[in-house]
Every structure is written in C-alpha cells, then in structure tokens.
Design a protein around this motif. Structure first.
Motif, PDB file in Angstrom:
ATOM      1  N   ARG A  23       0.834  -1.210   0.049  1.00 43.93           N
ATOM      2  CA  ARG A  23       0.043   0.074   0.067  1.00 43.93           C
ATOM      3  C   ARG A  23       0.919   1.332  -0.108  1.00 43.93           C
ATOM      4  NH1 ARG A  23      -4.137  -1.631   4.662  1.00 43.93           N
ATOM      5  NH2 ARG A  23      -2.200  -2.721   5.426  1.00 43.93           N
ATOM      6  N   ALA A  24       2.082   1.138   0.165  1.00 45.36           N
ATOM      7  CA  ALA A  24       2.795   2.392   0.734  1.00 45.36           C
ATOM      8  C   ALA A  24       3.371   2.995  -0.858  1.00 45.36           C
ATOM      9  CB  ALA A  24       4.400   2.069   1.303  1.00 45.36           C
ATOM     10  N   MET A  25       3.394   1.931  -1.989  1.00 47.03           N
ATOM     11  CA  MET A  25       3.864   2.190  -3.132  1.00 47.03           C
ATOM     12  C   MET A  25       2.804   3.132  -4.097  1.00 47.03           C
ATOM     13  SD  MET A  25       4.389  -0.272  -6.503  1.00 47.03           S
ATOM     14  CE  MET A  25       3.219  -1.262  -6.361  1.00 47.03           C
ATOM     15  N   PRO A  26       1.355   2.854  -3.975  1.00 50.39           N
ATOM     16  CA  PRO A  26       0.892   3.963  -4.738  1.00 50.39           C
ATOM     17  C   PRO A  26       0.733   5.443  -4.030  1.00 50.39           C
ATOM     18  CG  PRO A  26      -0.788   2.244  -4.140  1.00 50.39           C
ATOM     19  CD  PRO A  26       0.866   1.839  -3.621  1.00 50.39           C
ATOM     20  N   VAL A  27       1.120   5.304  -2.876  1.00 47.77           N
ATOM     21  CA  VAL A  27       1.305   6.657  -1.996  1.00 47.77           C
ATOM     22  C   VAL A  27       2.381   7.328  -2.503  1.00 47.77           C
ATOM     23  CG1 VAL A  27       1.481   7.655   0.355  1.00 47.77           C
ATOM     24  CG2 VAL A  27      -0.175   5.903  -0.103  1.00 47.77           C
ATOM     25  N   TRP A  28       3.539   6.546  -2.527  1.00 47.27           N
ATOM     26  CA  TRP A  28       4.855   7.039  -3.128  1.00 47.27           C
ATOM     27  C   TRP A  28       4.621   7.748  -4.534  1.00 47.27           C
ATOM     28  CZ3 TRP A  28       7.985   5.861  -7.107  1.00 47.27           C
ATOM     29  CH2 TRP A  28       9.309   6.389  -7.160  1.00 47.27           C
ATOM     30  N   TRP A  29       4.001   6.939  -5.223  1.00 51.65           N
ATOM     31  CA  TRP A  29       3.735   7.247  -6.791  1.00 51.65           C
ATOM     32  C   TRP A  29       3.000   8.757  -6.962  1.00 51.65           C
ATOM     33  CZ3 TRP A  29       6.252   7.436 -10.808  1.00 51.65           C
ATOM     34  CH2 TRP A  29       5.494   7.607 -12.123  1.00 51.65           C
ATOM     35  N   GLU A  30       1.924   8.635  -5.957  1.00 53.71           N
ATOM     36  CA  GLU A  30       1.009   9.888  -6.013  1.00 53.71           C
ATOM     37  C   GLU A  30       2.039  11.280  -5.610  1.00 53.71           C
ATOM     38  OE1 GLU A  30      -2.014  12.253  -6.799  1.00 53.71           O
ATOM     39  OE2 GLU A  30      -1.817  10.191  -7.468  1.00 53.71           O
ATOM     40  N   LYS A  31       2.549  10.918  -4.462  1.00 54.81           N
ATOM     41  CA  LYS A  31       3.511  12.031  -3.955  1.00 54.81           C
ATOM     42  C   LYS A  31       4.594  12.572  -5.119  1.00 54.81           C
ATOM     43  CE  LYS A  31       6.965  13.091  -0.229  1.00 54.81           C
ATOM     44  NZ  LYS A  31       7.265  12.544   0.959  1.00 54.81           N
ATOM     45  N   HIS A  32       5.287  11.410  -5.741  1.00 50.79           N
ATOM     46  CA  HIS A  32       6.225  11.870  -6.643  1.00 50.79           C
ATOM     47  C   HIS A  32       6.289  12.155  -8.342  1.00 50.79           C
ATOM     48  CE1 HIS A  32       9.122  11.899  -3.040  1.00 50.79           C
ATOM     49  NE2 HIS A  32       8.669  10.395  -2.879  1.00 50.79           N
ATOM     50  N   HIS A  33       5.077  11.442  -8.611  1.00 53.91           N
ATOM     51  CA  HIS A  33       5.045  11.078 -10.080  1.00 53.91           C
ATOM     52  C   HIS A  33       5.177  12.578 -10.767  1.00 53.91           C
ATOM     53  CE1 HIS A  33       0.586  12.186  -9.805  1.00 53.91           C
ATOM     54  NE2 HIS A  33       0.850  12.316 -11.065  1.00 53.91           N
ATOM     55  N   ASN A  34       4.538  13.835 -10.416  1.00 51.75           N
ATOM     56  CA  ASN A  34       4.407  14.947 -11.294  1.00 51.75           C
ATOM     57  C   ASN A  34       5.827  15.340 -11.287  1.00 51.75           C
ATOM     58  OD1 ASN A  34       1.758  15.044 -11.781  1.00 51.75           O
ATOM     59  ND2 ASN A  34       1.316  15.901  -9.721  1.00 51.75           N
ATOM     60  N   ARG A  35       6.617  15.511 -10.060  1.00 48.28           N
ATOM     61  CA  ARG A  35       8.068  16.024 -10.172  1.00 48.28           C
ATOM     62  C   ARG A  35       9.052  15.231 -10.680  1.00 48.28           C
ATOM     63  NH1 ARG A  35       7.339  17.489  -4.157  1.00 48.28           N
ATOM     64  NH2 ARG A  35       6.521  15.485  -4.043  1.00 48.28           N
ATOM     65  N   LEU A  36       8.810  13.680 -11.018  1.00 49.32           N
ATOM     66  CA  LEU A  36       9.632  12.724 -11.622  1.00 49.32           C
ATOM     67  C   LEU A  36       9.511  12.995 -13.178  1.00 49.32           C
ATOM     68  CD1 LEU A  36       9.164   9.723  -9.410  1.00 49.32           C
ATOM     69  CD2 LEU A  36      10.913  11.359  -9.310  1.00 49.32           C
ATOM     70  N   GLY A  37       8.355  13.496 -13.743  1.00 47.45           N
ATOM     71  CA  GLY A  37       7.976  13.757 -15.113  1.00 47.45           C
ATOM     72  C   GLY A  37       9.210  14.368 -15.698  1.00 47.45           C
ATOM     73  N   ARG A  38      10.009  15.408 -15.023  1.00 41.67           N
ATOM     74  CA  ARG A  38      10.924  16.267 -15.913  1.00 41.67           C
ATOM     75  C   ARG A  38      12.333  15.356 -15.999  1.00 41.67           C
ATOM     76  NH1 ARG A  38      11.476  18.823 -10.133  1.00 41.67           N
ATOM     77  NH2 ARG A  38      13.641  18.190  -9.497  1.00 41.67           N
ATOM     78  N   PHE A  39      12.468  14.312 -15.510  1.00 40.25           N
ATOM     79  CA  PHE A  39      13.541  13.213 -15.629  1.00 40.25           C
ATOM     80  C   PHE A  39      13.399  12.608 -16.812  1.00 40.25           C
ATOM     81  CE2 PHE A  39      13.701  13.997 -11.023  1.00 40.25           C
ATOM     82  CZ  PHE A  39      14.836  14.920 -11.056  1.00 40.25           C
ATOM     83  N   GLY A  40      14.171  12.993 -17.888  1.00 41.05           N
ATOM     84  CA  GLY A  40      13.786  12.124 -19.228  1.00 41.05           C
ATOM     85  C   GLY A  40      14.590  10.888 -19.329  1.00 41.05           C
ATOM     86  N   HIS A  41      15.225  10.653 -18.376  1.00 45.07           N
ATOM     87  CA  HIS A  41      16.162   9.395 -18.695  1.00 45.07           C
ATOM     88  C   HIS A  41      16.047   8.370 -17.463  1.00 45.07           C
ATOM     89  CE1 HIS A  41      18.873  12.189 -16.620  1.00 45.07           C
ATOM     90  NE2 HIS A  41      19.493  11.181 -16.110  1.00 45.07           N
ATOM     91  N   LEU A  42      14.807   8.707 -16.772  1.00 44.51           N
ATOM     92  CA  LEU A  42      14.490   7.888 -15.587  1.00 44.51           C
ATOM     93  C   LEU A  42      13.153   6.873 -15.825  1.00 44.51           C
ATOM     94  CD1 LEU A  42      14.177   7.228 -12.603  1.00 44.51           C
ATOM     95  CD2 LEU A  42      12.624   9.455 -12.335  1.00 44.51           C
ATOM     96  N   GLN A  43      13.412   5.925 -15.557  1.00 44.62           N
ATOM     97  CA  GLN A  43      12.226   4.831 -15.759  1.00 44.62           C
ATOM     98  C   GLN A  43      11.915   4.413 -14.244  1.00 44.62           C
ATOM     99  OE1 GLN A  43      13.258   1.133 -17.753  1.00 44.62           O
ATOM    100  NE2 GLN A  43      11.178   0.875 -18.548  1.00 44.62           N
ATOM    101  N   VAL A  44      10.535   4.236 -14.083  1.00 46.95           N
ATOM    102  CA  VAL A  44       9.961   3.810 -12.809  1.00 46.95           C
ATOM    103  C   VAL A  44       9.069   2.315 -13.238  1.00 46.95           C
ATOM    104  CG1 VAL A  44       8.653   3.969 -10.882  1.00 46.95           C
ATOM    105  CG2 VAL A  44      10.039   5.984 -11.794  1.00 46.95           C
ATOM    106  N   ILE A  45       9.505   1.280 -12.310  1.00 48.04           N
ATOM    107  CA  ILE A  45       8.764   0.083 -12.712  1.00 48.04           C
ATOM    108  C   ILE A  45       8.124  -0.357 -11.258  1.00 48.04           C
ATOM    109  CG2 ILE A  45       9.318  -2.237 -13.390  1.00 48.04           C
ATOM    110  CD1 ILE A  45      11.490  -1.477 -15.571  1.00 48.04           C
ATOM    111  N   ALA A  46       7.043  -0.809 -11.152  1.00 46.60           N
ATOM    112  CA  ALA A  46       6.274  -1.240 -10.311  1.00 46.60           C
ATOM    113  C   ALA A  46       6.205  -2.773 -10.039  1.00 46.60           C
ATOM    114  CB  ALA A  46       4.958  -0.715 -10.080  1.00 46.60           C
TER     115      ALA A  46
END
Length: 180
Positions: free
Chosen positions: A110-133
């Motif tokens: 349950r912590a994973m969706p909370v983490w993603w909700e908190k960070h996903h907007n700011r992580l969009g600026r990193f073009g060479h970042l991939q996030v896998i759940a």
C-alpha cells in the motif's frame, strides 16, 4: 558489536526473449542485516532484468552515494543507475544528475501507490528515468525463493518474468509507471 552482512550465492540462468539475452551468472550477494529477503530478491530480479557484461551489485544499503546496482562505462562514468525501493526525490535527482540512465523498481504494498502519487509529477522532468512497479503478491512469492545457495531459472518474455528453482515458481508482471 556490529552485525555483519549475510552472504548468499546465486546462479541465474537467464533467458530473456525480450532482449535476446541468454546467459548464466554466478553471483555473490551480501544481504545487509537490515535488508529483508524480499528486498534482496528484488535486487536479484533487477539484475536479471538488466543483465549484461558490466552490470554489478554495489555496496547498496551501507552507502548513501551508490545505487543497488550499476553499470559503468570503461571511463568510470555511471551508465545505468538501478535503485530498489521507494527513494526520496532528492536521491532520485542526484541519481539522474550522475547517470546516463536511471531505473527504479518500486514495491511495498500500500505504500507504493502513496509514494507514486506524491512523486510522479516531479519525476516527469527526468527524461532518462524509468519507474517500474512490482506488486506485493509477486514480491512475496519471490521472497520465498531466497536461500543461502540458489540456482534459479529466469525466463522473461513479453514483459512477464518467471523465476523458479527446483520446486517453487514466482511469476511477476513488472508494470512501467514512467517510461524513458
């Protein structure tokens, strides 16, 4: 007295049909005293999904300035930074500034969706970042395969991963949250 890392030996026979990569790897993995079997096995999974000649485990949890795995250029520059868990944004930013490519394997129920909700907007600026759940039931099954001496068959096809030993099987479907 400080606790010492527990040493695990793993032989991975990887058949990655998606990348056309087929190889055996004999690995020594040091599990930090505070690390769970689940996290250690996710590091092993991350290795299998990114396996190649120069990919290696780092000192991991015992060092703040290294990822869980990395691939370096011959010049010493970091080509691929691979992190496991739910890192804070400043750690991700530092990784993106130091490496050509960054991949984060997130897990944690349950912590994973909370983490993603908190960070996903700011992580969009990193073009060479991939996030896998990775889903909790899959990582629980993966943790069950942990043994001090492991011989594992890893099959990867159409994004699905099957890891098995002589008697048990764990199936995972890593889901891409952010693509490079």
């Amino acid at each position: 007295m400080a606790l010492k890392a527990t040493v695990f030996k793993a032989t991975l026979s990887i058949a990655d049909m998606d990348r056309h990569y087929y190889a055996d790897h004999h690995l020594t993995i040091a599990r930090h005293p505070s690390e769970t079997d689940e996290r250690m096995m996710i590091r092993l999974l991350a290795f299998a999904l990114n396996a190649g000649e120069h990919l290696e485990f780092t000192r991991g949890l015992s060092t703040d300035d290294e990822p869980d795995l990395w691939r370096k250029h011959l010049t010493g520059e970091i080509e691929h930074w691979i992190e496991v868990g739910l890192p804070e944004e400043d750690r991700i930013r530092k990784a993106c500034n130091r490496a050509d490519r960054v991949t984060i394997y997130v897990y944690g129920g349950r912590a994973m969706p909370v983490w993603w909700e908190k960070h996903h907007n700011r992580l969009g600026r990193f073009g060479h970042l991939q996030v896998i759940a990775l889903e909790q039931n899959s990582t629980d099954a993966l943790a069950e395969l942990a043994d001090r001496s492991m011989t594992l068959q890893v099959n990867i096809q159409d994004g699905e991963v099957t890891i098995s030993d002589e008697s048990r099987v764990a199936s995972l479907e890593p889901r891409t949250l952010k693509r490079v």
